[in-house]
Design a protein around this motif. Structure first.
Motif, mmCIF file in Angstrom:
data_model
loop_
_atom_site.group_PDB
_atom_site.id
_atom_site.type_symbol
_atom_site.label_atom_id
_atom_site.label_comp_id
_atom_site.label_asym_id
_atom_site.label_seq_id
_atom_site.Cartn_x
_atom_site.Cartn_y
_atom_site.Cartn_z
ATOM 1 N N ARG A 170 0.858 -1.198 0.000
ATOM 2 C CA ARG A 170 0.000 0.000 0.000
ATOM 3 C C ARG A 170 0.879 1.227 0.000
ATOM 4 N N LEU A 171 0.271 2.375 -0.325
ATOM 5 C CA LEU A 171 1.055 3.611 -0.219
ATOM 6 C C LEU A 171 1.319 3.882 1.252
ATOM 7 N N THR A 172 2.402 4.561 1.546
ATOM 8 C CA THR A 172 2.728 4.878 2.937
ATOM 9 C C THR A 172 2.963 6.377 3.076
ATOM 10 N N GLY A 173 2.512 6.946 4.193
ATOM 11 C CA GLY A 173 2.691 8.381 4.422
ATOM 12 C C GLY A 173 1.561 9.179 3.811
ATOM 13 N N ALA A 174 1.836 10.445 3.546
ATOM 14 C CA ALA A 174 0.768 11.355 3.126
ATOM 15 C C ALA A 174 0.174 10.992 1.769
ATOM 16 N N GLY A 175 0.983 10.383 0.877
ATOM 17 C CA GLY A 175 0.516 10.143 -0.486
ATOM 18 C C GLY A 175 0.949 11.279 -1.392
ATOM 19 N N PHE A 176 0.208 11.509 -2.481
ATOM 20 C CA PHE A 176 0.557 12.539 -3.479
ATOM 21 C C PHE A 176 1.948 12.266 -4.066
ATOM 22 N N GLY A 177 2.301 11.025 -4.285
ATOM 23 C CA GLY A 177 3.682 10.672 -4.669
ATOM 24 C C GLY A 177 4.355 10.064 -3.456
ATOM 25 N N GLY A 178 5.664 9.887 -3.505
ATOM 26 C CA GLY A 178 6.354 9.260 -2.383
ATOM 27 C C GLY A 178 6.493 7.762 -2.585
ATOM 28 N N SER A 179 6.222 6.977 -1.537
ATOM 29 C CA SER A 179 6.602 5.556 -1.543
ATOM 30 C C SER A 179 5.449 4.626 -1.197
ATOM 31 N N THR A 180 5.660 3.340 -1.512
ATOM 32 C CA THR A 180 4.777 2.289 -1.009
ATOM 33 C C THR A 180 5.553 1.459 0.014
ATOM 34 N N ILE A 181 4.810 0.801 0.903
ATOM 35 C CA ILE A 181 5.399 -0.151 1.842
ATOM 36 C C ILE A 181 4.882 -1.534 1.468
ATOM 37 N N ASN A 182 5.803 -2.482 1.478
ATOM 38 C CA ASN A 182 5.458 -3.849 1.086
ATOM 39 C C ASN A 182 5.985 -4.810 2.139
ATOM 40 N N LEU A 183 5.172 -5.784 2.507
ATOM 41 C CA LEU A 183 5.661 -6.893 3.328
ATOM 42 C C LEU A 183 5.960 -8.031 2.362
ATOM 43 N N VAL A 184 7.222 -8.456 2.335
ATOM 44 C CA VAL A 184 7.665 -9.369 1.277
ATOM 45 C C VAL A 184 8.439 -10.526 1.890
#
Ligand code: GLA
Length: 399
Positions: free
Chosen positions: A342-356
């Motif tokens: 899922r996206l992580t943080g505020a959004g509007f760009g930036g990063s996703t976090i993944n459990l892998v």
């Protein structure tokens, strides 16, 4: 092992080489403080609604090598470029729009809260990317708070330091953010996420399914757009929903106090946008609680579903995703061994976090390298991160 640029002895020498005052000081007088960035596992845009979040401090961080001075002045140089920012503790001017604001804002907020703080000369090094949604500004605030407070600063409770950082953002920098990022940077627990109640600031560590499963950050490579103004708009929209709901139930102070039933009963009292935002927040709070339960039960399939529902809600109801973040989640979800994305943080760009799954990180990397540029015209950066302890002084022998 941390990035070589962050090596404490190297930073001490760099500070000594930059400054006549520091050159005359014994290296042992130069203290090094660290503060990590964070990822948020789940609980997005809930913190400023007094709700629940589940961030983890990550092994990408900011370090300041600090020489305390007798002057009422703070001078900080960037290790990378030599660029210097400074301000007088007794005459902190308005925000300038640069990185020094996070130091100046923290000094302002600490003094305003009655803390005695000191002047210093420092060099700042970081392996935490800016604009990636990993809270480099909160990390700088939490490192600065300790540098300003001195060696006893760690005795100031995490919640108090986090509130100071939030105040710096809200009242000095001008972003109406919640307390999550600062709390995670100051209070992270190694190998854990933390479940934080953003109203009481009570928290508990949440064990992660390590080492089989890793936290993997995918940075979209897209700049965050309109972040401050769109972010502040979301707060106002949530406040509209609270005002409408409180007409029916005056005990409601924040969306934290609202459940599905109350929201359904007050739907007609608010505009459509306020209803969408509130729907996200109410369900997201419940997802945080459910995620803690699922992690404790080792039920990773449910964690995956909860992350997916969070992302869709942020995309469709809260409207803070981007085509790039959607593409990253889509690609990751198609890779066998990616448990949650899922996206992580505020959004509007930036990063996703993944459990892998640890042995599937390469497969995720290959899929992103193959599909992401074709879908977005951009390159993504993939980082496998550790969950680490929150901010503190680096004592002898610890790097
Ligand atoms: C930013 C803010 C946080 C939080 C997140 C969204 O990171 O600084 O306070 O609101 O966005 O969950």
């Amino acid at each position: 092992m941390v990035d070589a640029r962050l090596d404490p002895d190297r930073l001490r020498e760099r500070l000594r080489s930059l400054d006549d005052l520091a050159a005359g000081a014994p290296p042992s007088d130069i203290e090094v403080v660290r503060a990590p960035g964070r990822v948020n596992l789940i609980g997005e845009h809930t913190d400023y609604n007094d709700g629940f979040v589940m961030p983890a401090a990550i092994g990408l961080e900011i370090r300041l090598a600090v020489l305390a001075t007798d002057e009422r002045r703070v001078v900080v140089s960037l290790e990378e470029t030599g660029e210097t920012g400074s301000f007088d503790l007794d005459a902190i001017g308005p925000a300038t729009g640069g990185w020094i604001d996070y130091v100046g804002g923290t000094a302002w907020a600490l003094q305003d809260a009655g803390y005695a703080i000191r002047g210093f000369r420092a060099i700042l090094a970081s392996d935490l990317p800016q604009g990636a949604g990993l809270s480099s500004s909160a990390a700088l605030e939490m490192a600065s708070a300790l540098a300003l407070l001195g060696p006893d600063g760690s005795a100031v409770p995490v919640g108090d330091r986090a509130r100071i950082g939030r105040r710096a953002e809200n009242a000095y920098v001008g972003v109406q953010s919640g307390v999550m990022d600062q709390f995670a940077s100051a209070g992270g627990v190694a190998d854990h996420a933390i479940l934080l109640d953003c109203r009481s600031l009570e928290f508990r560590p949440v064990a992660l399914p390590l080492p089989e499963v890793r936290l993997v950050v995918c940075h979209s490579g897209s700049r965050r757009r309109l972040e401050a103004s769109a972010y502040n708009d979301r707060l106002v929209e949530c406040q509209r929903a609270v005002a409408a709901i409180a007409q029916l139930d005056p005990s409601v102070r924040a969306l934290r106090d609202v459940d599905d039933e109350l929201l359904a009963a007050t739907r007609d009292r608010m505009d459509e946008v306020a209803f969408r935002r509130a729907s996200h927040v109410v369900a997201e709070n419940a997802r945080v609680v459910e995620t803690e339960r699922a992690l404790a039960a080792g039920d990773l399939a449910s964690v995956g579903k909860l992350f997916a529902a969070s992302h869709v809600s942020l995309r469709d109801l809260y409207e803070v995703s981007s085509p790039e973040l959607d593409a990253l989640v889509d690609i990751a979800t198609s890779v066998d061994g990616v448990i949650a994305a899922r996206l992580t943080g505020a959004g509007f760009g930036g990063s996703t976090i993944n459990l892998v799954r640890r042995d599937r990180i390469i497969a995720l990397r290959e899929a992103v390298e193959r599909d992401y540029p074709a879908r977005t015209g951009l390159q993504a950066t993939i980082v496998d991160v550790n969950a680490v302890d929150g901010a503190g002084w680096i004592r002898d022998g610890i790097t």
